[in-house]
Design an enzyme around this catalytic site. Sequence first.
Site, short mmCIF file in Angstrom:
data_model
loop_
_atom_site.label_atom_id
_atom_site.label_comp_id
_atom_site.label_asym_id
_atom_site.label_seq_id
_atom_site.Cartn_x
_atom_site.Cartn_y
_atom_site.Cartn_z
N GLN A 134 -18.10 27.14 66.90
CA GLN A 134 -17.67 27.96 68.05
C GLN A 134 -18.65 29.09 68.35
O GLN A 134 -18.61 29.66 69.44
CB GLN A 134 -16.27 28.54 67.81
CG GLN A 134 -15.17 27.47 67.77
CD GLN A 134 -13.81 28.09 67.57
OE1 GLN A 134 -13.42 28.36 66.44
NE2 GLN A 134 -13.10 28.33 68.65
N CYS A 155 -6.99 28.18 71.59
CA CYS A 155 -8.33 28.07 71.00
C CYS A 155 -9.24 29.04 71.73
O CYS A 155 -9.23 29.09 72.97
CB CYS A 155 -8.85 26.64 71.15
SG CYS A 155 -10.47 26.40 70.40
N LEU A 156 -10.03 29.79 70.97
CA LEU A 156 -10.94 30.76 71.59
C LEU A 156 -11.99 30.07 72.45
O LEU A 156 -12.58 30.70 73.32
CB LEU A 156 -11.60 31.63 70.51
CG LEU A 156 -10.63 32.55 69.74
CD1 LEU A 156 -11.33 33.18 68.56
CD2 LEU A 156 -10.05 33.62 70.67
N HIS A 172 -6.71 22.67 62.58
CA HIS A 172 -7.37 23.03 63.84
C HIS A 172 -8.84 23.39 63.57
O HIS A 172 -9.74 22.94 64.30
CB HIS A 172 -6.62 24.21 64.47
CG HIS A 172 -7.22 24.78 65.72
ND1 HIS A 172 -6.58 24.73 66.95
CD2 HIS A 172 -8.40 25.45 65.94
CE1 HIS A 172 -7.36 25.32 67.86
NE2 HIS A 172 -8.46 25.78 67.27
N HIS A 224 -12.63 21.36 64.41
CA HIS A 224 -13.83 21.90 65.08
C HIS A 224 -15.11 21.42 64.38
O HIS A 224 -16.12 21.21 65.04
CB HIS A 224 -13.82 23.44 65.05
CG HIS A 224 -13.06 24.09 66.17
ND1 HIS A 224 -13.39 23.91 67.50
CD2 HIS A 224 -12.00 24.94 66.16
CE1 HIS A 224 -12.56 24.62 68.26
NE2 HIS A 224 -11.70 25.26 67.48
O1 GNR Z 1 -6.68 32.32 67.68
C1 GNR Z 1 -6.25 31.17 67.56
N1 GNR Z 1 -4.92 30.96 67.58
C2 GNR Z 1 -4.34 29.75 67.22
C3 GNR Z 1 -2.98 29.58 67.48
C4 GNR Z 1 -2.34 28.43 67.11
C5 GNR Z 1 -3.04 27.41 66.50
C6 GNR Z 1 -4.38 27.54 66.25
C7 GNR Z 1 -5.03 28.70 66.60
S1 GNR Z 1 -6.71 28.88 66.26
C8 GNR Z 1 -7.20 30.04 67.47
C9 GNR Z 1 -8.62 30.50 67.20
C10 GNR Z 1 -9.56 29.31 67.30
O2 GNR Z 1 -9.92 28.84 68.34
N2 GNR Z 1 -9.95 28.77 66.19
O3 GNR Z 1 -10.74 27.70 66.19
NI NI Z 2 -10.21 26.66 68.05
#
Ligand code: GNR
Ligand code: NI
Length: 185
Positions: free
Chosen positions: A65, A108-109, A150, A154
Amino acid sequence: MLTAGLANLISASHMAILPILTIPDPILRKKARLIERVDADLRRLMDGMLATMYDAPGIGLAAPQVGILRRLIVMDPAKDEAPKNPVIMVNPEILTRSDEMRIHEEGCLSIPEITAEVERPARTRVKYIDRHGKPQEMELEGIWSTLVQHEIDHLNGVLFIDYLSRLKRDMIVKKFTKAKRADAL
Ligand code: GNR
Ligand code: NI
């Protein structure tokens, strides 16, 4: 004189925030490579990723990321008021997943402002290398189980939108493609 630990903490506090890639950046679809050793450079990247995650704010971050195709993730799902409790994993590998599943509203960011419910195993056993280069195993449940899956996704170029219907995924990707094209004009 400062101890190494304190010096590291201080450098983390003024560590530069790293830019976070967003879809449809092709880097996010590549497989990250194994890390060969945990050295000072890697610990600097860990600190930078943690600073970037807390600044965003987010509860997890994977190296791809921030444009680094290496198998490194950081996580801290604690609430804002709670003391920081970061977990850093180098070369994380899922050993076992429970049959029992849980549903969580994920974000996801790299896909800002989009959330969707995703069903994943409720418990996950993971092995990884820690910040000191030591092999570890951990059993994760609840939000931690969702989060580690999650983040490991990535590292394999997989995003939470891949679990949605093709129609929903295509709509989300299209929205970001259009927004980036408009920005470039
Ligand atoms: O900040 C994040 N919140 C989140 C909420 C629920 C499930 C997964 C996440 S991960 C995410 C940050 C991110 O993108 N991590 O890869
Ligand atoms: Ni993510």
